[in-house]
Design a protein around this motif. Structure first.
Motif, PDB file in Angstrom:
ATOM      1  N   TYR A 122       0.817  -1.218   0.000  1.00 26.09           N
ATOM      2  CA  TYR A 122       0.000   0.000   0.000  1.00 26.09           C
ATOM      3  C   TYR A 122       0.848   1.264   0.000  1.00 26.09           C
ATOM      4  N   GLY A 123       2.160   1.115   0.076  1.00 28.21           N
ATOM      5  CA  GLY A 123       3.034   2.268  -0.003  1.00 28.21           C
ATOM      6  C   GLY A 123       2.863   3.248   1.136  1.00 28.21           C
ATOM      7  N   VAL A 124       2.600   2.740   2.338  1.00 26.97           N
ATOM      8  CA  VAL A 124       2.423   3.618   3.491  1.00 26.97           C
ATOM      9  C   VAL A 124       3.667   3.574   4.375  1.00 26.97           C
ATOM     10  N   PRO A 125       3.966   4.658   5.080  1.00 29.02           N
ATOM     11  CA  PRO A 125       5.079   4.613   6.036  1.00 29.02           C
ATOM     12  C   PRO A 125       4.840   3.497   7.053  1.00 29.02           C
ATOM     13  N   LEU A 126       5.878   2.751   7.340  1.00 25.63           N
ATOM     14  CA  LEU A 126       5.745   1.574   8.188  1.00 25.63           C
ATOM     15  C   LEU A 126       6.799   1.586   9.285  1.00 25.63           C
ATOM     16  N   ILE A 127       6.320   1.478  10.525  1.00 24.87           N
ATOM     17  CA  ILE A 127       7.197   1.255  11.667  1.00 24.87           C
ATOM     18  C   ILE A 127       7.072  -0.214  12.050  1.00 24.87           C
ATOM     19  N   VAL A 128       8.198  -0.903  12.089  1.00 25.26           N
ATOM     20  CA  VAL A 128       8.208  -2.313  12.460  1.00 25.26           C
ATOM     21  C   VAL A 128       8.839  -2.451  13.845  1.00 25.26           C
ATOM     22  N   VAL A 129       8.137  -3.165  14.720  1.00 27.95           N
ATOM     23  CA  VAL A 129       8.596  -3.341  16.099  1.00 27.95           C
ATOM     24  C   VAL A 129       8.867  -4.821  16.328  1.00 27.95           C
ATOM     25  N   PRO A 130      10.127  -5.210  16.420  1.00 24.87           N
ATOM     26  CA  PRO A 130      10.441  -6.631  16.607  1.00 24.87           C
ATOM     27  C   PRO A 130       9.965  -7.140  17.962  1.00 24.87           C
ATOM     28  N   ASN A 131       9.478  -8.373  17.950  1.00 25.64           N
ATOM     29  CA  ASN A 131       9.146  -9.071  19.189  1.00 25.64           C
ATOM     30  C   ASN A 131      10.378  -9.884  19.573  1.00 25.64           C
ATOM     31  N   THR A 132      11.215  -9.313  20.409  1.00 24.98           N
ATOM     32  CA  THR A 132      12.503  -9.927  20.722  1.00 24.98           C
ATOM     33  C   THR A 132      12.375 -11.160  21.600  1.00 24.98           C
ATOM     34  N   ALA A 133      11.149 -11.443  22.070  1.00 28.80           N
ATOM     35  CA  ALA A 133      10.956 -12.627  22.896  1.00 28.80           C
ATOM     36  C   ALA A 133      10.834 -13.899  22.060  1.00 28.80           C
ATOM     37  N   LEU A 134      10.687 -13.749  20.746  1.00 27.62           N
ATOM     38  CA  LEU A 134      10.523 -14.915  19.881  1.00 27.62           C
ATOM     39  C   LEU A 134      11.843 -15.665  19.710  1.00 27.62           C
ATOM     40  N   LEU A 135      11.742 -16.934  19.396  1.00 27.55           N
ATOM     41  CA  LEU A 135      12.899 -17.802  19.234  1.00 27.55           C
ATOM     42  C   LEU A 135      13.854 -17.240  18.183  1.00 27.55           C
ATOM     43  N   ASP A 136      15.140 -17.224  18.514  1.00 27.65           N
ATOM     44  CA  ASP A 136      16.218 -16.796  17.612  1.00 27.65           C
ATOM     45  C   ASP A 136      16.199 -15.310  17.271  1.00 27.65           C
ATOM     46  N   ASN A 137      15.217 -14.579  17.807  1.00 29.88           N
ATOM     47  CA  ASN A 137      15.167 -13.134  17.595  1.00 29.88           C
ATOM     48  C   ASN A 137      15.225 -12.768  16.107  1.00 29.88           C
ATOM     49  N   HIS A 138      14.572 -13.572  15.249  1.00 25.14           N
ATOM     50  CA  HIS A 138      14.656 -13.345  13.811  1.00 25.14           C
ATOM     51  C   HIS A 138      13.976 -12.047  13.387  1.00 25.14           C
ATOM     52  N   GLN A 139      12.966 -11.599  14.140  1.00 23.86           N
ATOM     53  CA  GLN A 139      12.288 -10.363  13.772  1.00 23.86           C
ATOM     54  C   GLN A 139      13.222  -9.164  13.888  1.00 23.86           C
ATOM     55  N   GLU A 140      14.076  -9.185  14.886  1.00 27.02           N
ATOM     56  CA  GLU A 140      15.044  -8.091  15.055  1.00 27.02           C
ATOM     57  C   GLU A 140      15.988  -8.034  13.861  1.00 27.02           C
ATOM     58  N   ASP A 141      16.482  -9.193  13.432  1.00 25.54           N
ATOM     59  CA  ASP A 141      17.399  -9.239  12.292  1.00 25.54           C
ATOM     60  C   ASP A 141      16.737  -8.673  11.035  1.00 25.54           C
TER      61      ASP A 141
END
Length: 203
Positions: A122-141
């Protein structure tokens, strides 16, 4: 109610939509976006509506939304910010992202690839907030790599206000989307290709 929110030409509506994902509850993101500092940042940027997809964590949303609404009422000079919540929608989030797009708003999401893809479509500004509690912290990467390539803004679950303040400048940069990375710039690019290039996966 959020189901009745509609945008029209000339409307001053400006929507921030928060999605927390369909699997693991991300209560920390719900709490973060309803903190007073985040609410103040949204109002300073002239947001009029905040819609939080709370999923299975309605009790968390209800608790923090009470304080957020009370905080808004103590500072009426900053303008009104209407706060509503919603559960998961089996039909998807097309309506919500379209409203963000129409109102020149903002999306805030957990760092799941599906949610990122939907917002980028949709081409909208996006803030992504990693859930660092998840296994391997892949969202942060993923969030760090995609912010480095200027696809999105990485937000900190402990303080969302700085990322919200960056969103307006980021909106102007989006005219260059997709960003120039690895010395190549294609007019169209699959999300899988974006992911591979951003994370340094060679063909």
């Amino acid at each position: 109610m959020a189901d009745n929110w509609t945008w029209s030409e000339g409307s001053k509506m400006k929507v921030c939509f928060v999605t927390t994902g369909a699997t693991a509850p991300f209560t920390e993101l719900i709490r973060a976006v309803l903190q007073r500092s985040a609410i103040d940042a949204l109002r300073d940027a002239a947001y009029t509506h905040l819609l939080v997809q709370y999923g299975v964590a309605k009790d968390v949303y209800d608790t923090f939304a009470i304080d957020a609404r009370s905080h808004i009422q103590t500072q009426p000079e900053k303008g009104e910010l209407i706060i509503e919540g919603m559960s998961f929608r089996p039909e998807g989030l097309m309506e919500q992202f379209r409203l963000v797009q129409q109102s020149n708003g903002l999306a805030i999401s957990h760092a799941g690839s599906g949610s990122i893809l939907e917002a980028l479509r949709y081409g909208v500004p996006l803030i992504v907030v990693p859930n660092t509690a998840l296994l391997d912290n892949h969202q942060e990467d993923l969030a760090v790599a995609m912010e480095r390539s200027n696809y999105l803004i990485r937000g900190d679950v402990n303080d969302l206000a700085p990322a919200i303040r960056k969103a307006e400048d980021f909106r102007r940069k989006m005219a260059q989307f997709p960003p120039i990375t690895s010395g190549k710039h294609r007019e169209t690019k699959s999300f899988a290709a974006i992911m591979d290039e951003t994370l340094g996966v060679l063909e």
